[in-house]
Motif scaffolding. Sequence first.
Motif, PDB file in Angstrom:
ATOM      1  N   VAL A  22       0.810  -1.216   0.000  1.00  0.00           N
ATOM      2  CA  VAL A  22       0.000   0.000   0.000  1.00  0.00           C
ATOM      3  C   VAL A  22       0.839   1.260   0.000  1.00  0.00           C
ATOM      4  O   VAL A  22       0.382   2.309  -0.462  1.00  0.00           O
ATOM      5  CB  VAL A  22      -0.961   0.000   1.211  1.00  0.00           C
ATOM      6  CG1 VAL A  22      -1.973  -1.124   1.075  1.00  0.00           C
ATOM      7  CG2 VAL A  22      -0.200  -0.143   2.526  1.00  0.00           C
ATOM      8  N   VAL A  23       2.070   1.199   0.523  1.00  0.00           N
ATOM      9  CA  VAL A  23       2.974   2.358   0.540  1.00  0.00           C
ATOM     10  C   VAL A  23       4.363   1.862   0.175  1.00  0.00           C
ATOM     11  O   VAL A  23       4.821   0.835   0.692  1.00  0.00           O
ATOM     12  CB  VAL A  23       3.001   3.059   1.926  1.00  0.00           C
ATOM     13  CG1 VAL A  23       3.978   4.225   1.915  1.00  0.00           C
ATOM     14  CG2 VAL A  23       1.612   3.537   2.322  1.00  0.00           C
ATOM     15  N   ASP A  24       5.025   2.600  -0.713  1.00  0.00           N
ATOM     16  CA  ASP A  24       6.386   2.247  -1.122  1.00  0.00           C
ATOM     17  C   ASP A  24       7.202   3.526  -1.203  1.00  0.00           C
ATOM     18  O   ASP A  24       7.030   4.323  -2.131  1.00  0.00           O
ATOM     19  CB  ASP A  24       6.379   1.514  -2.464  1.00  0.00           C
ATOM     20  CG  ASP A  24       7.758   0.996  -2.841  1.00  0.00           C
ATOM     21  OD1 ASP A  24       8.632   0.963  -1.943  1.00  0.00           O
ATOM     22  OD2 ASP A  24       7.974   0.637  -4.010  1.00  0.00           O
ATOM     23  N   GLU A  25       8.062   3.750  -0.218  1.00  0.00           N
ATOM     24  CA  GLU A  25       8.915   4.925  -0.185  1.00  0.00           C
ATOM     25  C   GLU A  25      10.371   4.486  -0.102  1.00  0.00           C
ATOM     26  O   GLU A  25      10.676   3.297  -0.100  1.00  0.00           O
ATOM     27  CB  GLU A  25       8.541   5.836   0.988  1.00  0.00           C
ATOM     28  CG  GLU A  25       7.128   6.394   0.880  1.00  0.00           C
ATOM     29  CD  GLU A  25       6.875   7.525   1.850  1.00  0.00           C
ATOM     30  OE1 GLU A  25       7.834   7.918   2.567  1.00  0.00           O
ATOM     31  OE2 GLU A  25       5.725   8.003   1.910  1.00  0.00           O
ATOM     32  N   GLU A  26      11.254   5.480  -0.056  1.00  0.00           N
ATOM     33  CA  GLU A  26      12.683   5.169  -0.152  1.00  0.00           C
ATOM     34  C   GLU A  26      13.174   4.347   1.029  1.00  0.00           C
ATOM     35  O   GLU A  26      13.941   3.396   0.857  1.00  0.00           O
ATOM     36  CB  GLU A  26      13.482   6.474  -0.258  1.00  0.00           C
ATOM     37  CG  GLU A  26      14.979   6.263  -0.377  1.00  0.00           C
ATOM     38  CD  GLU A  26      15.741   7.569  -0.481  1.00  0.00           C
ATOM     39  OE1 GLU A  26      16.981   7.516  -0.587  1.00  0.00           O
ATOM     40  OE2 GLU A  26      15.100   8.636  -0.457  1.00  0.00           O
ATOM     41  N   MET A  27      12.751   4.687   2.236  1.00  0.00           N
ATOM     42  CA  MET A  27      13.284   4.050   3.437  1.00  0.00           C
ATOM     43  C   MET A  27      12.358   2.993   4.038  1.00  0.00           C
ATOM     44  O   MET A  27      12.752   2.285   4.944  1.00  0.00           O
ATOM     45  CB  MET A  27      13.589   5.116   4.505  1.00  0.00           C
ATOM     46  CG  MET A  27      14.734   6.038   4.135  1.00  0.00           C
ATOM     47  SD  MET A  27      16.267   5.167   3.814  1.00  0.00           S
ATOM     48  CE  MET A  27      16.581   4.386   5.385  1.00  0.00           C
ATOM     49  N   PHE A  28      11.123   2.888   3.553  1.00  0.00           N
ATOM     50  CA  PHE A  28      10.234   1.884   4.126  1.00  0.00           C
ATOM     51  C   PHE A  28       9.140   1.544   3.121  1.00  0.00           C
ATOM     52  O   PHE A  28       8.891   2.281   2.153  1.00  0.00           O
ATOM     53  CB  PHE A  28       9.615   2.370   5.444  1.00  0.00           C
ATOM     54  CG  PHE A  28       8.657   3.519   5.293  1.00  0.00           C
ATOM     55  CD1 PHE A  28       7.307   3.298   5.076  1.00  0.00           C
ATOM     56  CD2 PHE A  28       9.109   4.825   5.350  1.00  0.00           C
ATOM     57  CE1 PHE A  28       6.427   4.347   4.928  1.00  0.00           C
ATOM     58  CE2 PHE A  28       8.249   5.888   5.203  1.00  0.00           C
ATOM     59  CZ  PHE A  28       6.893   5.648   4.996  1.00  0.00           C
ATOM     60  N   SER A  29       8.491   0.407   3.375  1.00  0.00           N
ATOM     61  CA  SER A  29       7.340  -0.053   2.593  1.00  0.00           C
ATOM     62  C   SER A  29       6.324  -0.632   3.563  1.00  0.00           C
ATOM     63  O   SER A  29       6.684  -1.211   4.595  1.00  0.00           O
ATOM     64  CB  SER A  29       7.748  -1.100   1.557  1.00  0.00           C
ATOM     65  OG  SER A  29       8.691  -0.583   0.641  1.00  0.00           O
ATOM     66  N   ILE A  30       5.037  -0.496   3.214  1.00  0.00           N
ATOM     67  CA  ILE A  30       3.952  -0.980   4.056  1.00  0.00           C
ATOM     68  C   ILE A  30       3.116  -1.947   3.229  1.00  0.00           C
ATOM     69  O   ILE A  30       2.742  -1.641   2.082  1.00  0.00           O
ATOM     70  CB  ILE A  30       3.085   0.179   4.589  1.00  0.00           C
ATOM     71  CG1 ILE A  30       3.950   1.133   5.435  1.00  0.00           C
ATOM     72  CG2 ILE A  30       1.919  -0.349   5.420  1.00  0.00           C
ATOM     73  CD1 ILE A  30       3.204   2.360   5.917  1.00  0.00           C
ATOM     74  N   TYR A  31       2.820  -3.111   3.820  1.00  0.00           N
ATOM     75  CA  TYR A  31       2.090  -4.166   3.128  1.00  0.00           C
ATOM     76  C   TYR A  31       0.824  -4.510   3.906  1.00  0.00           C
ATOM     77  O   TYR A  31       0.795  -4.444   5.142  1.00  0.00           O
ATOM     78  CB  TYR A  31       2.941  -5.430   2.984  1.00  0.00           C
ATOM     79  CG  TYR A  31       4.214  -5.224   2.205  1.00  0.00           C
ATOM     80  CD1 TYR A  31       4.266  -5.476   0.835  1.00  0.00           C
ATOM     81  CD2 TYR A  31       5.370  -4.783   2.839  1.00  0.00           C
ATOM     82  CE1 TYR A  31       5.442  -5.300   0.113  1.00  0.00           C
ATOM     83  CE2 TYR A  31       6.552  -4.606   2.121  1.00  0.00           C
ATOM     84  CZ  TYR A  31       6.577  -4.865   0.766  1.00  0.00           C
ATOM     85  OH  TYR A  31       7.739  -4.677   0.065  1.00  0.00           O
ATOM     86  N   LYS A  32      -0.199  -4.895   3.167  1.00  0.00           N
ATOM     87  CA  LYS A  32      -1.438  -5.376   3.763  1.00  0.00           C
ATOM     88  C   LYS A  32      -1.446  -6.897   3.677  1.00  0.00           C
ATOM     89  O   LYS A  32      -1.133  -7.473   2.633  1.00  0.00           O
ATOM     90  CB  LYS A  32      -2.652  -4.806   3.031  1.00  0.00           C
ATOM     91  CG  LYS A  32      -3.981  -5.265   3.618  1.00  0.00           C
ATOM     92  CD  LYS A  32      -5.138  -4.796   2.763  1.00  0.00           C
ATOM     93  CE  LYS A  32      -5.271  -3.294   2.768  1.00  0.00           C
ATOM     94  NZ  LYS A  32      -6.482  -2.851   2.037  1.00  0.00           N
TER      95      LYS A  32
END
Length: 510
Positions: free
Chosen positions: A290-300
């Motif tokens: 759901v979120v993909d940025e340079e320092m982190f990613s968030i998954y459902k």
Amino acid sequence: MAELYVNTQSAQSVAGPEEKGGATQVSEYCKDLLTRGREELSVEELRAERYFLQRQRNVEERLKSLTEMKEQLSHELEEKRKLLLLRESQQQVLHAASSQTSDSCRPPAVSSFLIYDESQSTAARPAGNSELLDEIFLQPDDTGLSLKIQFPRPDCPGGTTGDLQTLVDPHPSSVPQEPGSYTTNKLSPIQETSVEAGTWSLLEDQRQNQNQNQNQDQDQNQSQDQNQEEMEPGPAGGAVDACDPEARQQLLDICDVTSSPGFHCESRPLPPVNSCLQLGGDLYHIYSRVVDEEMFSIYKGATNDDNVLVKVDRCRVPWDFHQFRRLKKNSSVDSLPQISCFLFLDGCITVYTCPPDHMFTELTECEDSVVRKSLLLLQLVLELHSCRLLHAALRPSILVASYRGLNLERVFPVDWSSSVDVDVQQDVTSVQQLSSAHSYIRVGLLEPTSPPQLVDLLGVAETVHLLLTNSRMVLVKDDDGWTAERFSQDESCNMFPGRGRRGAGFSGRC
């Protein structure tokens, strides 16, 4: 159709014309091919045999051509491989020679060479040679080059030019030569070394000039970057950045986060996130990112029983775990998810597990009214500030809504990268110490000395604006103050359609 006759008692070996009853008959087949000893074949069998023989010959010819092509390609590949190895060996030799030359000690007096014709007048040479430049010149009536090396005499430290050959060879040749010079066909090993050193000096000077030009360009770029950085506000008084990982790690060591429930240490790198993720003996099924940025990613994802949100952080500081535990400990409503953290060698993974009978969804996908979402956002900010926490980067992409049945109960963030714990970071007293507030300070919306809590309120305003208009908030300033560009011509944005001015309104002004 002509009638075919097969005469098995005939002794003819080839087909030919036959006369019978005064008529000439021509056979359309070869009798020898049809009668092979005791076998008797049909025309179709002969035709099939001839077809398969021709096919076999075609296959053999094709195989032969492919074999020849394979040999030719193998030969060409071997030639290319030899050329590649030869080129690599030449490059290695050149690199080794250049490194040896750069490491070898060169005479410090050799700086450059000048070439003159000795038959020309001395006025053509540059005067005032105070840097002891070496000279290569042509003697009159001589086809060879002569080298004059200028150096201070040992007995005369004033810098006069001496004759290198008289110092090297105490018995000079009987051939008359100009003082301070020697011909190239009688160079001693020391003199040859000097000539070679001078040649490398020329190449070294060119390389140094190129490096100086590159360094000048880099200095100019760095100065421009520094000027740009100076225009942006930074921490006051040279204070440490509130988001510095090392400073945060020192604070977490004091708080002893590793002994908290739900914290796990793993002696391995971050695992790859595929359709399944194994953490601490539990298997997590990953559905989407759901979120993909340079320092982190968030998954459902989900376990066998509950929905989860998994944040993979490439920073090895479990700051999210610490901040969320602070919020959950001081929250009066028991509807926040359970949190666990897995610390790896090159990062950490934070898992948010929803409470029983609850479900997670993105805030922007909720079907509830904007009023309900705005009230829950304000409730979240109130809880953060009451337990002396600053999020400092509220935005819709990292906000998650928690449902119980059909009721929207909570809104909480799943990323705390820019947050501040005021209890342990007591030096954070103004917005200029928050990197997320620099854009507001630059446009003049916030003063550098404004309280840091205002950044969270601006985050709420931007989130509500996006929920209302599905667009990013652009601020403009008029006589009455700051307002959103979308609402700059309106007095208010009515959040209750159909109620007119009696309903509650959302003011677009800051």
